[in-house]
Design a protein around this motif. Structure first.
Motif, PDB file in Angstrom:
ATOM      1  N   HIS A  93       0.842  -1.193   0.000  1.00 54.28           N
ATOM      2  CA  HIS A  93       0.000   0.000   0.000  1.00 54.28           C
ATOM      3  C   HIS A  93       0.883   1.252   0.000  1.00 54.28           C
ATOM      4  O   HIS A  93       0.639   2.207  -0.736  1.00 54.28           O
ATOM      5  N   LYS A  99       4.068   1.452  -0.991  1.00 52.25           N
ATOM      6  CA  LYS A  99       4.830   1.553  -2.250  1.00 52.25           C
ATOM      7  C   LYS A  99       3.956   2.050  -3.397  1.00 52.25           C
ATOM      8  O   LYS A  99       4.392   2.869  -4.211  1.00 52.25           O
ATOM      9  N   THR A 100       2.721   1.558  -3.463  1.00 46.45           N
ATOM     10  CA  THR A 100       1.858   1.997  -4.575  1.00 46.45           C
ATOM     11  C   THR A 100       1.432   3.452  -4.391  1.00 46.45           C
ATOM     12  O   THR A 100       1.354   4.201  -5.356  1.00 46.45           O
ATOM     13  N   HIS A 101       1.214   3.859  -3.149  1.00 45.57           N
ATOM     14  CA  HIS A 101       0.812   5.253  -2.928  1.00 45.57           C
ATOM     15  C   HIS A 101       1.981   6.216  -3.076  1.00 45.57           C
ATOM     16  O   HIS A 101       1.774   7.410  -3.307  1.00 45.57           O
ATOM     17  N   LEU A 108       4.024   5.747  -5.575  1.00 46.48           N
ATOM     18  CA  LEU A 108       4.041   5.877  -7.030  1.00 46.48           C
ATOM     19  C   LEU A 108       3.144   7.014  -7.522  1.00 46.48           C
ATOM     20  O   LEU A 108       3.441   7.650  -8.525  1.00 46.48           O
TER      21      LEU A 108
END
Lengths: 399, 355
Positions: free
Chosen positions: B176, B178-180, B182
């Motif tokens: 969560h 790492k994707t946020h 991005l």
């Protein structure tokens, strides 16, 4: 002031139809929407049956005006059903009254999250789905599609009773004067996540599900979205609205027995039904038809059957589960069955419990197995979910 | 019928699990994500049970127990449990997805799937207490907690319940974060949290936490404050905020200058803190201003920390320096307003007063 809350519109998309009329036609024709899965790649393809909405994402995107792969399927089907409900209620300007949106979902944008889980890092073009993992994001997008602004918009996620609880909250908010109008229901698309999750629980049938049958082998998963429009008495009067029926009773209780299984005697279910009768101010004997949760898992149908007997004694009203038509549509189920309950009231019609052959040995309960015409004043609809969540709604012809 | 906040419980990035403390030892971070300061779980949960529990369930159990104990409310007196959570036990959802992909849909076990249901926390608490009452879970970004509070308030006012356990919880997990990162929702570089609101950069410092409260229709000796009102808006432009605040306050017969202290959800995201600036430099220019996300970090139910802080300030009748944003002194705060939003959406106004 009426005791109930007026329903002025409804919309639905499920495996048995893309709108209310198509769903009704399938129900009275006894035509199931259960088939082999075609739109999701899964190794369980030949072991399970599902209730899929016929349209693919590209078809829905085009119909609704989304760009390709812009949003989750939960959003697409949710928009489709909510749009029908609004048009059915004759609402022209959505922000003209204090209007809210309450949606139930369990998977939200999981269909995209599972697809792009590792792709996000190398593929910027799919990163729009990162925030889709937030369940509330699907509701936000439905609100935005409808043009709803400066409003009360929230999401309920109580597993398979989510939409029933959304209807309950909406009715409460109208009654306590917090809103004049509210769009309530739920949306859940099929995903590998739920297919595999239910698979691990060993409660997926490898054939057509048979609720309340002694030989039942489990449930069929389904996908659907359905919404009702609830309006205050004042608004109904002001606009001279046609009322389709009323939400008169509601109750939520917790089984507090097991995280995923229901107690054998259905304690939570009995409590929820009792609360709903109390809110509606009616007796158990006033109920003319029960739209059961009836998932066709060994555990649910046994527990729910016991609960019905505990509440109604030897006078259990005519009942059926419509899940053999649609599959178990998880968070949306409560709203799907709310639409069917209103259709039952409007048409004085009971819908059949498909695939039922052999009575269960634990009790003498037999569901309605044929389309039956009968005067109906009150329908009781049950929805139960993981976490011991038990919800009952009562729909009535008069408020 | 008034609604009372009879007790509080908090597990956050600060040492808030002990209700006898009030931000005396503040922890300053230099990071982009903050983890909770965990209490000794053994004091609250049998170790065998704790091992099977998701982090979100553990934090919630501690925070809920703290609140129950403080109010002196027996488990069988709780009529309803209502929880707000942006993401539920997302750690389990994430692991289940990894397993589906990694094992090509084979050899999966149900535990992770079960715990990934958003209503796991509310369900587990009910199961633990044997509470058969109303059990709801709201999952709507930064108004998840507010939706739960609103639901509780309505039921207490309608006389449908006397005591309700209400909470907000969110846990932080790797994927969560790492994707946020991005998509720029998390700050690119570590910041000194104490000066996060002057960072001048985009994104927030992400965190986690659990905040539980007992809300009741009757006042207990432990009572913190009265909950007067709560309202949420899915969208608002910066220009609309002052007008909405005025209208909201007027429903309770109040004017902006009746507010003794206002709490803002500033998180140091240069793109969206303008929503607060508008009020800080306008309607509430001469009002004592309080902020908290430099201590709690940002998460969907971070406003639970704000609600905790307002309750604590009203009960103790003082504003700790570490949360005091401007120089306007506070003398015996009676009425407080909390304004929160996340990324310009899901705004909430919460009004509390001394009882």
């Amino acid at each position: 002031m009426t005791r109930g809350v007026a329903i002025t519109g409804m919309g639905i998309v499920s495996a048995i139809g893309n709108n209310v009329a198509e769903n009704y036609a399938s129900l009275i024709a006894g035509k199931t929407g259960i088939s082999r899965i075609s739109q999701i790649e899964t190794i369980h393809r030949d072991d399970i049956m599902v209730g899929e909405i016929i349209h693919t994402n590209p078809v829905l995107e085009k119909q609704l005006g989304f760009t390709p792969n812009e949003v989750s399927r939960t959003v697409l089907i949710g928009c489709m059903a909510a749009k029908e409900a609004i048009s059915n209620a004759g609402i022209q300007t959505i922000n003209s009254e204090r209007t809210g949106l309450i949606s139930g979902t369990t998977v939200g944008g999981m269909d995209k999250s599972e697809q792009y889980f590792y792709d996000y890092f190398d593929r910027p073009e799919v990163r729009q789905h990162i925030i889709g993992l937030h369940a509330g994001d699907s509701t936000k997008k439905i609100a935005s599609f409808l043009g709803l602004e400066e409003s009360f918009v929230t999401t309920i996620s109580t597993a398979c009773s989510s939409a029933a609880n959304a209807i309950m909250l909406g009715a409460r908010m109208i009654k306590s004067g917090q809103l004049d109008r509210v769009i309530v229901g739920g949306s859940d698309c099929l995903s590998k996540f739920t297919i595999n999750g239910f698979k691990t629980l060993l409660i997926l049938s490898d054939t057509y599900s048979a609720p309340f049958d002694a030989e039942r082998k489990g449930l069929n998963l389904g996908e659907a979205a359905a919404f009702l429009i609830l309006e205050s008495d004042a608004l109904v009067e002001k606009d001279g609205k046609k009322v389709l029926g009323y939400v008169t009773g509601y109750g939520n209780a917790n089984d507090a027995y097991h995280q995923t299984a229901s107690s054998e005697h259905g304690d939570g279910a009995v409590l929820a039904m009792e609360k709903a009768l109390k809110t509606a101010g009616i007796q158990a004997s006033d109920i003319d038809y029960v739209n059961a949760h009836g998932t066709a898992t060994p555990n649910n149908d046994l527990s729910e059957g016991h609960a019905l007997i505990r509440l109604f004694g030897d006078k259990v009203p005519e009942f059926s589960s419509t899940k053999a038509f649609t599959g178990h549509t998880l968070a949306a189920a409560g709203a799907v069955e709310a639409v069917y309950s209103v259709l039952a009231l409007q048409n004085d019609m009971l819908f059949p419990n498909l695939n039922y052959k052999t009575p269960m040995k634990e009790f003498k309960l037999e569901p309605v197995t044929a389309v039956t015409k009968k005067p109906i004043r009150h329908v009781l609809s049950n929805s139960f979910g993981f976490g011991g969540n038990c919800s009952t709604l009562i729909f009535s012809k008069r408020g | 019928m008034p609604v009372y906040i009879n007790s509080i419980g908090s597990v956050s990035a600060q040492k808030t699990f002990d209700n006898s403390l009030f931000l005396e030892d503040v922890i300053c971070y230099n990071d982009t994500v903050l983890k909770i300061i965990a209490p000794d779980y053994k004091d609250y949960i049998p170790p065998a049970a704790a091992r099977r529990m998701a982090k979100g369930i553990k934090m919630s159990t501690v925070s809920a127990k703290t609140a129950m104990t403080e109010a002196g409310i027996e488990e069988n007196e709780i009529d309803a449990i209502i929880v707000g959570t942006g993401l539920g036990c997302i750690g389990d959802s994430e692991k289940f997805v990894r397993d589906i992909i990694g094992n090509k849909e084979q050899f999966l076990t149900p535990t992770r799937f079960i715990q990934s249901s958003h209503n796991t926390v509310a369900g587990q608490i009910a199961l633990g207490m044997g509470c058969k009452g109303h059990n709801f879970t709201y999952v709507h970004s930064s108004i998840s907690f507010e939706s739960a509070v609103l639901d509780a308030k309505m039921q207490l006012e309608n006389g449908e319940a006397n005591h309700i356990l209400v909470g907000g919880v969110d846990e932080l997990v790797d994927h969560h974060v790492k994707t946020h990162e991005l998509i720029g929702h998390i700050k690119e570089r570590p910041v000194e949290t104490m000066s996060v609101i002057n960072s001048g950069t985009k994104g927030a410092v992400f965190a986690e936490g659990a905040h539980f409260f007992t809300l009741s229709s009757v006042q207990r000796p432990s009572c913190y404050a009265e909950l007067m009102g709560i309202k949420t808006y899915n969208t608002l432009t910066q220009n609309q905020v002052p007008e909405k605040v005025r209208t909201f306050l007027s429903e309770y017969g109040l004017e902006p200058n009746d507010i003794d202290a206002v709490i803002f959800g500033y998180n140091g995201d240069v793109e969206f803190d303008g929503y607060y600036n508008g009020l800080a430099n306008g309607l509430f220019k001469n009002t004592a201003q309080v902020y908290f996300k430099h201590l709690s970090g940002e998460f969907d139910t971070a406003s639970g920390f704000g609600f905790w802080l307002a309750s604590k300030i009203i009960k103790e009748q003082r504003v700790p320096n570490v949360v005091h944003l401007n120089a306007v002194p506070v003398d015996g705060p009676e009425t407080m307003l909390i304004y929160n939003q996340y990324r310009g959406e899901n705004h909430s106004l919460t009004l509390l007063r001394r009882c």
